[in-house]
Design a protein around this motif. Structure first.
Motif, PDB file in Angstrom:
ATOM      1  N   VAL A 299       0.828  -1.211   0.000  1.00 29.16           N
ATOM      2  CA  VAL A 299       0.000   0.000   0.000  1.00 29.16           C
ATOM      3  C   VAL A 299       0.863   1.262   0.000  1.00 29.16           C
ATOM      4  N   LEU A 300       1.837   1.341   0.910  1.00 19.38           N
ATOM      5  CA  LEU A 300       2.699   2.516   0.962  1.00 19.38           C
ATOM      6  C   LEU A 300       3.867   2.432  -0.012  1.00 19.38           C
ATOM      7  N   HIS A 301       4.053   1.268  -0.644  1.00 17.80           N
ATOM      8  CA  HIS A 301       5.061   1.061  -1.692  1.00 17.80           C
ATOM      9  C   HIS A 301       6.485   1.282  -1.199  1.00 17.80           C
ATOM     10  N   TYR A 302       6.767   0.848   0.024  1.00 12.60           N
ATOM     11  CA  TYR A 302       8.131   0.880   0.535  1.00 12.60           C
ATOM     12  C   TYR A 302       8.930  -0.249  -0.119  1.00 12.60           C
ATOM     13  N   VAL A 357      -5.117   4.276   3.012  1.00 13.03           N
ATOM     14  CA  VAL A 357      -4.352   4.253   1.768  1.00 13.03           C
ATOM     15  C   VAL A 357      -3.325   5.376   1.742  1.00 13.03           C
ATOM     16  N   ASP A 358      -3.689   6.547   2.276  1.00  8.79           N
ATOM     17  CA  ASP A 358      -2.788   7.706   2.266  1.00  8.79           C
ATOM     18  C   ASP A 358      -2.020   7.834   3.583  1.00  8.79           C
ATOM     19  N   PRO A 436      -8.714  -0.838  -5.876  1.00 11.73           N
ATOM     20  CA  PRO A 436      -7.925  -2.009  -5.439  1.00 11.73           C
ATOM     21  C   PRO A 436      -7.111  -1.749  -4.178  1.00 11.73           C
ATOM     22  N   LEU A 437      -6.452  -0.571  -4.092  1.00 11.08           N
ATOM     23  CA  LEU A 437      -5.647  -0.283  -2.899  1.00 11.08           C
ATOM     24  C   LEU A 437      -6.534  -0.086  -1.671  1.00 11.08           C
ATOM     25  N   ALA A 438      -7.670   0.561  -1.858  1.00  9.60           N
ATOM     26  CA  ALA A 438      -8.574   0.773  -0.723  1.00  9.60           C
ATOM     27  C   ALA A 438      -9.142  -0.545  -0.234  1.00  9.60           C
ATOM     28  N   ALA A 439      -9.477  -1.438  -1.165  1.00  9.25           N
ATOM     29  CA  ALA A 439     -10.000  -2.750  -0.775  1.00  9.25           C
ATOM     30  C   ALA A 439      -8.938  -3.549  -0.036  1.00  9.25           C
ATOM     31  N   LEU A 440      -7.693  -3.478  -0.529  1.00 10.60           N
ATOM     32  CA  LEU A 440      -6.590  -4.189   0.118  1.00 10.60           C
ATOM     33  C   LEU A 440      -6.381  -3.660   1.533  1.00 10.60           C
ATOM     34  N   THR A 441      -6.368  -2.348   1.672  1.00  6.16           N
ATOM     35  CA  THR A 441      -6.167  -1.729   2.984  1.00  6.16           C
ATOM     36  C   THR A 441      -7.294  -2.078   3.945  1.00  6.16           C
ATOM     37  N   SER A 442      -8.516  -2.113   3.435  1.00  4.84           N
ATOM     38  CA  SER A 442      -9.653  -2.482   4.274  1.00  4.84           C
ATOM     39  C   SER A 442      -9.496  -3.903   4.809  1.00  4.84           C
TER      40      SER A 442
END
Length: 489
Positions: A299-302, A357-358, A436-442
């Protein structure tokens, strides 16, 4: 710590003994998580399939969890120093083989061999602490360092794996074990052997039933990553585990002359309460490591190294609270520390469940990382003391194996359950129109909330633990051993 010992065994060099235990515990827990961030690089170089790649992790978990009871009992039968050296040799050779692997099958086989070595080393390390150090503050401080090493190893695995993978090569996440093994083996000559004068026979039937039952249970759990909980494979594994473990209990209760596990140990409130609490505690802990690591990278792309550095607060929190717990456990007893620690850890995971997400490191990760790790880290010293501190010395390896089994099986079960929860929640969120990112984070947030619930359950269960420090370990004559208080580490 000042040297002390009997005339038969000579003085115990506590500093060297403690160095061995810390190195072994750090290494064994490190290898449970150090490969996670290296998996993409392994897949690219060795040609793993997506399903096959999971077995780089699962092979270690399966063998480690399946053989822990046997590993603990072997330490009681053959002597702790001899078993320590054997486990180190196996772990070191397996790490070398994994680091040099040229094909997927070779790496998976090496990881399985590492798991077998870890199943020997984990219980013998705890046994060495509880049998070598005098009861009271010396043992509590030693348990604190043992606990801190284990917690730091698990959290540092992500950091070390990320740095090694990004700046050297994925092979070093395995090869790094070789120098640790060499140094620990050299210092191992200072470990008291503890070999019984009359060597009892190994309970072969119990060993087969118990090992096969635990292996089937862990295998069924890890398969839920690819198969549904209601699939024939999963249900078949759980059914086989139920039959084997029921047979194991029945045989240990009535058929074994020298049982692998003395079921009478579970009649002690401290032993049974510590094992059940550890089962739930590990379930929540494994979830926190797994989903926070995914959140940072997916999500944060580290990158691997940055994600590893982001785990430093976990390392600091675990180490600090474990050392503090070792100072207070003699005053408060295990119940207060474990209940408070699990509730603080649950609060940290509840905070973590609000990830977005943010999110940012300072705003989303740092605070809950410290709260979660400070809470969970305070629990391992009192649980280890409660589970092993009052059993006879000749059964210390058995008790250590039981506690480590509870931790490993609990972690596997908790991770399987929370992964299922996360997957289901993410699918529902995507169906409702989330990105997709919001669903993953949820999904990740819901899984962390589930982890918090597991820790609350552990807090409730911890109320059965003794409210004050358990009595000293019985001696062979059945009398309580004197508790020295003048020793210092």
């Amino acid at each position: 710590m000042r040297e002390q010992g009997t005339a038969a065994q000579g003085p115990v060099r506590y500093g060297w003994v403690l160095a061995v235990v810390v190195a072994v515990q750090f290494m064994v827990t490190l290898d449970a998580s150090v490969v996670n961030v290296a998996l993409p690089a392994m897949r690219s170089e060795l040609g793993f399939t997506e399903a096959g790649l999971l077995w780089v992790v699962n092979a270690y978990t399966l063998v480690f969890g399946g053989f822990l009871l046997l590993g603990g009992r072997i330490a009681d039968l053959l002597g702790r120093r001899r078993v320590l050296w054997s486990g180190l040799a196996l772990f070191g050779l397996a790490s070398l083989a994994g680091g040099l692997a040229q094909a997927p099958g070779q790496l998976v086989a090496a990881r399985a061999a590492q798991g077998l070595g870890a199943a020997v080393l984990a219980p013998v390390a705890l046994t060495i602490v509880t049998t070598s150090f005098p009861a009271g503050p010396p043992r509590a401080r030693a348990l604190g360092l043992w606990s801190a090493a284990g917690a730091a190893g698990g959290a540092a695995g992500v950091l070390i794996g990320g740095v090694l993978t990004e700046y050297l090569d994925w092979r070093w996440v395995l090869l790094i074990n070789v120098p640790i093994v060499v140094l620990a083996a050299a210092a191992g000559r200072y470990v008291p052997d503890g070999r019984p004068e009359r060597r009892p026979r190994l309970d072969v039937v119990g060993a087969v039933l118990g090992t096969a039952g635990l292996a089937a249970l862990v295998y069924g759990v890890v398969r839920t990553g690819t198969d549904a909980w209601t699939s024939g494979t999963t249900l078949g594994c759980f059914g086989a585990a139920l039959v084997l473990l029921a047979g194991f209990v029945a045989y240990e209760a009535k058929g074994a002359s020298q049982p692998l596990v003395r079921l009478g140990l579970f009649t002690h409130r401290a032993v049974s309460g510590a094992n059940l609490t550890m089962l739930l505690l590990a379930s929540g802990q494994f979830a926190s490591f797994y989903f926070v690591s995914l959140y940072l990278q997916q999500v944060l792309h580290y990158g691997p190294a940055v994600a590893g550095v982001a785990f430093l607060p976990f390392c600091v929190g675990f180490t600090t609270s474990a050392l503090l717990a070792s100072r207070f456990v003699a005053r408060t007893g295990p119940r207060v520390l474990v209940a408070a620690g699990t509730l603080v850890g649950a609060a940290g995971l509840l905070w973590f469940s609000r990830i977005a997400v943010d999110g940012t490191f300072l705003g989303t990760v740092l605070g809950p990382s410290l709260v979660t790790s400070l809470g969970i880290g305070a629990c391992f010293v009192p649980l280890a003391g409660a589970a092993t501190g009052t059993v006879p010395a000749e059964d210390a390896g058995m008790a250590s194996g039981m506690l480590n089994s509870a931790q490993q099986v609990g972690g596997s079960l908790g991770l399987a359950v929370t992964v299922s929860v996360a997957t289901s929640r993410s699918a529902n969120a995507a169906a409702d129109g989330d990105s997709p990112l919001a669903a993953l984070t949820s999904g990740y947030g819901t899984a962390l909330l589930c982890g918090a619930a597991l820790l609350v359950a552990a807090a409730l269960l911890s109320l059965v633990l003794p409210g004050r420090r358990p009595a000293a370990r019985p001696t062979d004559s059945g009398e309580a051993a004197e508790t020295p208080t003048a020793q210092t580490i």
